[in-house]
Design a protein around this motif. Structure first.
Motif, PDB file in Angstrom:
ATOM      1  N   ARG A  14       0.759  -1.378   0.008  1.00 58.67           N
ATOM      2  CA  ARG A  14      -0.055  -0.134   0.191  1.00 58.67           C
ATOM      3  C   ARG A  14       1.091   1.297   0.213  1.00 58.67           C
ATOM      4  O   ARG A  14       0.464   2.684  -0.183  1.00 58.67           O
ATOM      5  N   LEU A  15       1.743   1.083   0.913  1.00 55.96           N
ATOM      6  CA  LEU A  15       3.157   2.315   0.208  1.00 55.96           C
ATOM      7  C   LEU A  15       3.237   2.859  -0.821  1.00 55.96           C
ATOM      8  O   LEU A  15       4.023   3.688  -1.169  1.00 55.96           O
ATOM      9  N   ASP A  16       3.755   1.918  -1.560  1.00 52.07           N
ATOM     10  CA  ASP A  16       3.932   2.042  -3.350  1.00 52.07           C
ATOM     11  C   ASP A  16       2.593   2.330  -3.853  1.00 52.07           C
ATOM     12  O   ASP A  16       2.959   3.305  -4.920  1.00 52.07           O
ATOM     13  N   HIS A  17       1.086   1.889  -3.866  1.00 44.69           N
ATOM     14  CA  HIS A  17       0.400   2.300  -4.048  1.00 44.69           C
ATOM     15  C   HIS A  17      -0.060   3.811  -3.698  1.00 44.69           C
ATOM     16  O   HIS A  17      -0.171   4.379  -4.551  1.00 44.69           O
ATOM     17  N   ASN A  18       0.033   4.045  -2.768  1.00 44.90           N
ATOM     18  CA  ASN A  18       0.223   5.647  -2.553  1.00 44.90           C
ATOM     19  C   ASN A  18       0.818   7.080  -3.150  1.00 44.90           C
ATOM     20  O   ASN A  18       0.537   7.810  -3.523  1.00 44.90           O
ATOM     21  N   ARG A  19       2.536   5.909  -3.126  1.00 43.39           N
ATOM     22  CA  ARG A  19       3.840   6.667  -4.170  1.00 43.39           C
ATOM     23  C   ARG A  19       2.805   7.059  -4.932  1.00 43.39           C
ATOM     24  O   ARG A  19       3.301   8.012  -5.294  1.00 43.39           O
ATOM     25  N   ALA A  20       2.891   6.232  -5.666  1.00 44.27           N
ATOM     26  CA  ALA A  20       1.836   6.349  -6.841  1.00 44.27           C
ATOM     27  C   ALA A  20       0.922   7.421  -7.102  1.00 44.27           C
ATOM     28  O   ALA A  20       0.928   7.946  -8.210  1.00 44.27           O
ATOM     29  N   LEU A  21      -0.082   6.394  -6.194  1.00 43.39           N
ATOM     30  CA  LEU A  21      -0.648   8.372  -6.368  1.00 43.39           C
ATOM     31  C   LEU A  21      -0.717   9.614  -6.435  1.00 43.39           C
ATOM     32  O   LEU A  21      -0.751  10.686  -6.857  1.00 43.39           O
ATOM     33  N   ALA A  22       0.932   9.588  -5.190  1.00 38.77           N
ATOM     34  CA  ALA A  22       1.354  10.715  -4.675  1.00 38.77           C
ATOM     35  C   ALA A  22       1.972  11.262  -6.601  1.00 38.77           C
ATOM     36  O   ALA A  22       1.604  12.738  -6.654  1.00 38.77           O
ATOM     37  N   VAL A  30      -7.719  -1.040  -4.702  1.00 37.71           N
ATOM     38  CA  VAL A  30      -6.420  -0.318  -3.815  1.00 37.71           C
ATOM     39  C   VAL A  30      -5.360  -1.904  -4.017  1.00 37.71           C
ATOM     40  O   VAL A  30      -6.412  -2.947  -4.571  1.00 37.71           O
ATOM     41  N   SER A  31      -4.375  -1.848  -3.643  1.00 42.65           N
ATOM     42  CA  SER A  31      -3.398  -2.736  -3.718  1.00 42.65           C
ATOM     43  C   SER A  31      -3.320  -3.512  -2.448  1.00 42.65           C
ATOM     44  O   SER A  31      -3.089  -3.009  -1.282  1.00 42.65           O
ATOM     45  N   MET A  32      -3.163  -4.909  -2.695  1.00 42.48           N
ATOM     46  CA  MET A  32      -2.470  -5.553  -1.118  1.00 42.48           C
ATOM     47  C   MET A  32      -1.733  -6.781  -2.236  1.00 42.48           C
ATOM     48  O   MET A  32      -2.404  -7.224  -3.013  1.00 42.48           O
ATOM     49  N   GLY A  33      -0.667  -7.335  -0.618  1.00 40.29           N
ATOM     50  CA  GLY A  33      -0.479  -8.282  -1.232  1.00 40.29           C
ATOM     51  C   GLY A  33      -0.633  -9.687  -0.862  1.00 40.29           C
ATOM     52  O   GLY A  33      -0.911  -9.556   0.374  1.00 40.29           O
ATOM     53  N   VAL A  34      -1.404 -10.599  -1.415  1.00 39.80           N
ATOM     54  CA  VAL A  34      -2.566 -11.354  -1.167  1.00 39.80           C
ATOM     55  C   VAL A  34      -1.856 -12.744  -1.735  1.00 39.80           C
ATOM     56  O   VAL A  34      -1.264 -12.804  -3.229  1.00 39.80           O
ATOM     57  N   PRO A  35      -2.527 -14.082  -1.161  1.00 39.57           N
ATOM     58  CA  PRO A  35      -2.179 -14.875  -1.636  1.00 39.57           C
ATOM     59  C   PRO A  35      -2.834 -15.372  -3.189  1.00 39.57           C
ATOM     60  O   PRO A  35      -4.291 -14.802  -2.894  1.00 39.57           O
ATOM     61  N   SER A  36      -2.729 -15.296  -4.460  1.00 41.25           N
ATOM     62  CA  SER A  36      -2.616 -15.775  -5.394  1.00 41.25           C
ATOM     63  C   SER A  36      -3.742 -16.549  -5.427  1.00 41.25           C
ATOM     64  O   SER A  36      -3.459 -18.219  -5.172  1.00 41.25           O
ATOM     65  N   ASP A  37      -4.951 -16.433  -6.130  1.00 42.64           N
ATOM     66  CA  ASP A  37      -5.478 -17.598  -6.214  1.00 42.64           C
ATOM     67  C   ASP A  37      -5.237 -18.746  -8.081  1.00 42.64           C
ATOM     68  O   ASP A  37      -6.468 -18.889  -8.529  1.00 42.64           O
ATOM     69  N   GLY A  38      -4.251 -18.171  -8.693  1.00 38.40           N
ATOM     70  CA  GLY A  38      -4.429 -18.199 -10.084  1.00 38.40           C
ATOM     71  C   GLY A  38      -4.543 -16.696 -10.780  1.00 38.40           C
ATOM     72  O   GLY A  38      -3.874 -17.777 -11.756  1.00 38.40           O
ATOM     73  N   SER A  39      -5.226 -16.385 -10.728  1.00 41.86           N
ATOM     74  CA  SER A  39      -5.666 -14.587 -11.264  1.00 41.86           C
ATOM     75  C   SER A  39      -4.023 -14.361 -11.737  1.00 41.86           C
ATOM     76  O   SER A  39      -3.119 -13.930 -11.444  1.00 41.86           O
ATOM     77  N   SER A  88       1.702   4.943   7.616  1.00 41.53           N
ATOM     78  CA  SER A  88      -0.189   5.391   7.042  1.00 41.53           C
ATOM     79  C   SER A  88      -0.712   4.257   6.781  1.00 41.53           C
ATOM     80  O   SER A  88      -1.425   4.376   5.952  1.00 41.53           O
ATOM     81  N   ALA A  89       0.360   4.070   5.146  1.00 44.35           N
ATOM     82  CA  ALA A  89      -0.210   2.940   4.852  1.00 44.35           C
ATOM     83  C   ALA A  89      -0.727   1.634   5.140  1.00 44.35           C
ATOM     84  O   ALA A  89      -1.297   1.418   4.729  1.00 44.35           O
ATOM     85  N   ALA A  90       0.190   1.225   6.576  1.00 41.01           N
ATOM     86  CA  ALA A  90      -0.003  -0.250   7.169  1.00 41.01           C
ATOM     87  C   ALA A  90      -1.338   0.251   8.049  1.00 41.01           C
ATOM     88  O   ALA A  90      -2.515   0.004   7.532  1.00 41.01           O
TER      89      ALA A  90
END
Ligand code: NAI
Length: 325
Positions: free
Chosen positions: A157-165, A262-271, A243-245
């Motif tokens: 999420r920090l990377d996500h917020n940095r991208a928005l900024a 939003v962007s989250m690191g989550v276990p892939s389901d193959g997507s 803040s991102a956490a």
């Protein structure tokens, strides 16, 4: 009044922990009507500093702070916890190879995964911040076979917020008017910040900026923002990471706004062709306390190559810790 929620923070006397504990205690993560018990975990040599944090938290007299537990025992810290923010990790020391760092942290996260498995609430939501975050999250998850594997996540999420900024600055539009940005893959310099589906005030972002800015400036700036902060500040990002956490857990619990993700690191389901189980940065929507990976996005060749490159790095990290998972 609602009954208190138990929130564990590891590395609570560290830089990020110091920023995080106060914001959670003051209701900024779970709401102004939700009392919290803070369970703070540190290593034994840092318990003195942790007492100082505890004293300061008490001195804030936050209406939402119910109780604090400060300990060096993971089983006490994780007892019945509903949310666990795993921040504490070994920093890279002088002369330390990347693989040594990976292994030192792998030990920490396997012990903590086992402790969570034993004593945490059965629906505990886990966010791993400590680096390498995606792989540490995988290790904790694999060491907690009795918990829901979906509940182990990593912070991009920090990377996500940095991208928005960065995009907000470039287009002179406030970040609240930007939708559908994604950080794919690993929280590292191979991450892929993707603007192909991003809307700025309803218009496609890539119609508003030059392709060369996107490929040669935006992507590397977001990927290397952490290093730029260390260079400027002499220390790594702390308040923005905290803040991102908070954003990550708040959105997971309370949901994402309609028409955005939003962007989250989550276990892939193959997507998107990423093998099942890999903890990978994805676009997600959250509702009713759960997340779903956004489906059906078109990926062009430019994106596909970058999704695969960051996946390859995650596989290499996983191979480095294969004895612990
Ligand atoms: P820090 O060094 O200031 O604090 C880390 C704290 O963790 C220290 O107080 C240390 O005593 C504690 N700790 C170490 N091992 C522990 C264990 N086994 N159990 C409990 N506590 C333990 O570091 P900082 O700046 O707070 O960063 C923490 C981690 O977050 C680092 O790994 C850093 O690389 C990572 N990070 C991740 C980001 C992300 O976006 N995913 C962004 C920024 C930092």
């Amino acid at each position: 009044m609602k009954s208190p929620v138990n929130v564990a923070i590891t590395g609570a006397a560290g830089q990020i922990g110091y920023a995080l504990a106060f914001r959670i205690a003051s209701g900024q993560m779970l709401g102004a009507d939700q009392p919290v018990n803070l369970h703070l975990l540190e290593i034994t040599p840092a318990l003195g500093a942790l007492q100082g944090v505890l004293m300061e938290l008490n001195d804030c007299a936050f209406p939402t702070l119910n109780k604090i537990v400060a300990t060096d025992d993971a089983k006490i810290a994780f007892k019945d916890c509903h949310a666990a923010l795993l921040v504490g990790a070994r920093p890279r020391g002088p002369g330390m190879e990347r693989k040594d760092l990976l292994l030192a942290n792998a030990q920490i996260f396997s012990v903590q995964g086992k402790a969570l498995d034993e004593v945490a609430d059965r629906n505990v939501r886990v966010l791993v911040v400590g680096n390498p975050a995606n792989t540490n999250s995988l290790i904790a998850q694999r060491n907690a076979p009795n918990l829901n594997p979906r509940n182990f996540t990593a912070m991009v999420r920090l990377d996500h917020n940095r991208a928005l900024a960065q995009l907000a600055e470039k287009t002179a539009v406030h970040s609240t008017r930007i939708r559908k940005t994604t950080i794919w893959g690993n929280h590292s310099s191979t991450q892929y910040p993707d603007l192909h589906h991003t809307l700025v005030d309803g218009k496609p972002a890539l119609s508003l900026v030059e392709q060369s800015w996107y490929a040669d400036t935006f992507i590397p700036v977001v990927q290397q923002r952490g290093a730029a902060i260390i260079k400027a500040r002499g220390q790594s990002s702390a308040a923005s990471a905290a803040s991102a956490a908070i954003d990550h857990v708040r959105d997971w619990v309370n949901g994402t706004p309609e028409g955005d993700w939003v962007s989250m690191g989550v276990p892939s389901d193959g997507s998107y062709g990423i093998p099942e189980g890999v903890i990978y940065g994805y676009p997600v929507t959250c509702k009713n306390g759960d997340y779903q990976i956004v489906q059906g996005l078109d990926l062009n060749e430019f994106s596909r190559q970058r999704l695969d490159a960051t996946h390859k790095e995650l596989l290499e990290e996983r191979d480095g810790v294969k004895d612990l998972i």
